[in-house]
Write a protein that holds these residues in place. Sequence first.
Motif, short mmCIF file in Angstrom:
data_model
loop_
_atom_site.label_atom_id
_atom_site.label_comp_id
_atom_site.label_asym_id
_atom_site.label_seq_id
_atom_site.Cartn_x
_atom_site.Cartn_y
_atom_site.Cartn_z
N THR B 28 0.76 -1.17 -0.18
CA THR B 28 0.01 0.08 -0.04
C THR B 28 1.06 1.18 0.04
OG1 THR B 28 -0.16 -0.05 2.42
CG2 THR B 28 -2.07 -0.80 1.08
N GLY B 29 2.03 1.01 0.61
CA GLY B 29 2.96 2.36 0.60
C GLY B 29 3.46 2.63 -0.72
N GLN B 30 3.69 1.69 -1.32
CA GLN B 30 4.11 1.54 -2.72
C GLN B 30 3.29 2.22 -3.83
OE1 GLN B 30 6.29 -2.08 -3.70
NE2 GLN B 30 6.46 -1.36 -5.83
N TYR B 31 1.94 2.11 -3.74
CA TYR B 31 0.91 2.28 -4.79
C TYR B 31 0.05 3.27 -4.22
CZ TYR B 31 2.84 -1.35 -7.67
OH TYR B 31 3.79 -1.94 -8.61
N THR B 32 -0.38 3.49 -3.12
CA THR B 32 -1.68 4.40 -2.77
C THR B 32 -1.37 5.82 -3.24
OG1 THR B 32 -1.78 3.07 -0.78
CG2 THR B 32 -2.97 5.32 -0.87
N ASN B 33 -0.01 6.27 -3.15
CA ASN B 33 0.22 7.78 -4.02
C ASN B 33 -0.08 7.55 -5.53
OD1 ASN B 33 1.70 9.88 -5.06
ND2 ASN B 33 2.25 10.34 -2.93
N LEU B 34 0.07 6.51 -6.09
CA LEU B 34 -0.17 6.41 -7.76
C LEU B 34 -1.55 6.54 -7.67
CD1 LEU B 34 0.19 5.91 -10.64
CD2 LEU B 34 0.55 3.53 -10.09
N LEU B 35 -2.36 5.68 -7.00
CA LEU B 35 -3.94 5.57 -7.08
C LEU B 35 -4.52 6.81 -6.83
CD1 LEU B 35 -4.60 2.17 -5.58
CD2 LEU B 35 -4.00 2.67 -7.71
N TRP B 36 -3.93 7.47 -5.79
CA TRP B 36 -4.56 8.95 -5.40
C TRP B 36 -4.24 9.89 -6.78
CZ3 TRP B 36 -7.66 11.33 -2.07
CH2 TRP B 36 -7.59 12.43 -1.93
N SER B 37 -3.25 9.80 -7.11
CA SER B 37 -2.65 10.67 -7.99
C SER B 37 -3.66 10.58 -9.45
CB SER B 37 -1.21 10.40 -8.51
OG SER B 37 -0.49 10.99 -7.39
N LEU B 38 -3.52 9.21 -9.72
CA LEU B 38 -4.63 9.16 -10.92
C LEU B 38 -6.06 9.64 -10.70
CD1 LEU B 38 -5.38 7.61 -13.56
CD2 LEU B 38 -5.71 5.58 -12.17
N ALA B 39 -6.51 9.38 -9.69
CA ALA B 39 -8.03 9.88 -9.28
C ALA B 39 -8.02 11.52 -9.33
CB ALA B 39 -8.51 9.53 -7.78
N ARG B 40 -7.08 11.91 -8.73
CA ARG B 40 -7.16 13.63 -8.94
C ARG B 40 -6.65 14.06 -10.23
NH1 ARG B 40 -9.32 16.23 -5.00
NH2 ARG B 40 -7.68 17.37 -4.40
N GLY B 41 -6.01 13.51 -10.82
CA GLY B 41 -5.50 13.67 -12.27
C GLY B 41 -6.92 13.74 -13.09
N MET B 42 -7.89 12.62 -12.86
CA MET B 42 -9.16 12.43 -13.56
C MET B 42 -10.10 13.31 -12.96
SD MET B 42 -9.15 8.30 -14.15
CE MET B 42 -10.67 8.37 -15.17
N ARG B 43 -9.72 14.43 -11.98
CA ARG B 43 -10.56 15.27 -11.40
C ARG B 43 -11.57 14.73 -10.35
NH1 ARG B 43 -8.94 20.51 -14.35
NH2 ARG B 43 -9.27 21.15 -12.04
N LEU B 44 -11.24 14.01 -9.78
CA LEU B 44 -12.28 13.35 -8.70
C LEU B 44 -12.00 14.28 -7.36
CD1 LEU B 44 -12.62 10.87 -10.47
CD2 LEU B 44 -12.48 9.51 -8.43
#
Lengths: 151, 186
Positions: B28-44
Motif C-alpha cells: 500500500t505504501g508503494q501504490y497508494t500515492n499512484l492511485l490517489w494521483s490518478l483519481a486527482r488527475g481525473m479530477r475526482l
Amino acid sequence: MSPDEDDDQLLERLRQVAAEADAVPENVLAAARAAFTMRDTDLELARLVADSAEAGFEPVRSGAVAARLLAFDGGGVQVDLDVEVAGGRTVLIGHVSGADACVLERGDGSRQLVPLDELGRFLVGGVRPGPLRLRCRGPAGRTVATSWVTV
Amino acid sequence: MDRSIDVDSVDLLGRVRAGDDAAWAELTGQYTNLLWSLARGMRLSEQDAADAVQTTWLRLVERIDTIRHPDRVGGWLATTMRRECLAAIARRERVQPADGWDDLPAPADPLEDGLIREERDAALWRALRALRPRCQALLRVLMADPAPSYADVALALDMPVGSIGPTRQRCLAALRQLMRLGPEPV
C-alpha cells in the motif's frame, strides 16, 4: 543540460509541489492499510454479474430518483440490489435468494444487520457513501459476500 | 523494463497471500500515492478519490488469492483504479442533474493552490490547470511518488506505453510555454 534532464527536473519539481498541494490524506493511507483486515479466506464470493451503470443503459430515473441495478451470483447465493439516490440520500432495496441472514458490511469493517422478509426482500435507508458489500449466510452455513460496490 | 521490480512484486504478493501485514503495508505504501494521483488527475473530488482508492484496495484483498499475474499487481491496481474513477464520474453524472446543480457544493479543485507557500510553485500549479485534460491527467500520474513504471501509467490512463514519453515531452513543453506567458489574464 539535455532537454530530457530538463524534463526530469521539471517533473521532480511538480512532484514536490504535488506533495504540498495535494498530498494523500492520512485517512486514505490508513484505510489502505486497514483493508487487509477485511481478508477472510473462508469467504465465498458472489461476483457482480450485471450492473446497469456499466451496461450502457440509460440511467433509470423516475422523478428525482437515480437508480443503479446490480446483480451478484456465487457460492449458491444470488443478490439483486437496487441503489437509489434521491435528494442526496441513498437507499438500498434488494432481494436475496439462497441465504437466510445478511449483514451490510462497510469498507471500515463496520456491520449492520439487514432484515430480510419472508421472501428475502430488504430495504436499508440512510446509507452513507463509500464502499459496501452484503455478507450472507448461504447454503450449508457457508459465508458468502458480494463483491464491493461503491455508492 | 526493470526486471528486479517484477521479482519484488511476486515476492511481495506471496508474502501478502501468506498473511504478512508488513508486506501489505509495503504494497500500500508503494501504490497508494499512484492511485490517489490518478483519481486527482481525473479530477475526482477528495471524497470520491478517497472512496475509489479504498475500494481498489478492498478489491485486491477480495481477489488476492486468484490474481493471475502477481508480477503485474501494479497494472492490476492501475486498471482497477481507472475503472473505479470512471464509475465515480458516472455516479456523479447520474445523481447531479436529479438533485439540481444549485444544491451541490462545488467539488474542491484538485489543482487548488491554497496550500502552496511559494508563489513560484503556486503559479506552476495554476499553469497545470490550463493544460488540456489529457496532459493534466498524465502529468499528475507521473508526479506519483514513488515514480510509476510506464507500464502502470499506460494501464492507468488507457494509452499505449510507447506514446507516454512523447506525450510527456509535449505536455511539459506546453506547461513551460504557459509559465513563460506569465500570470494568466483575469
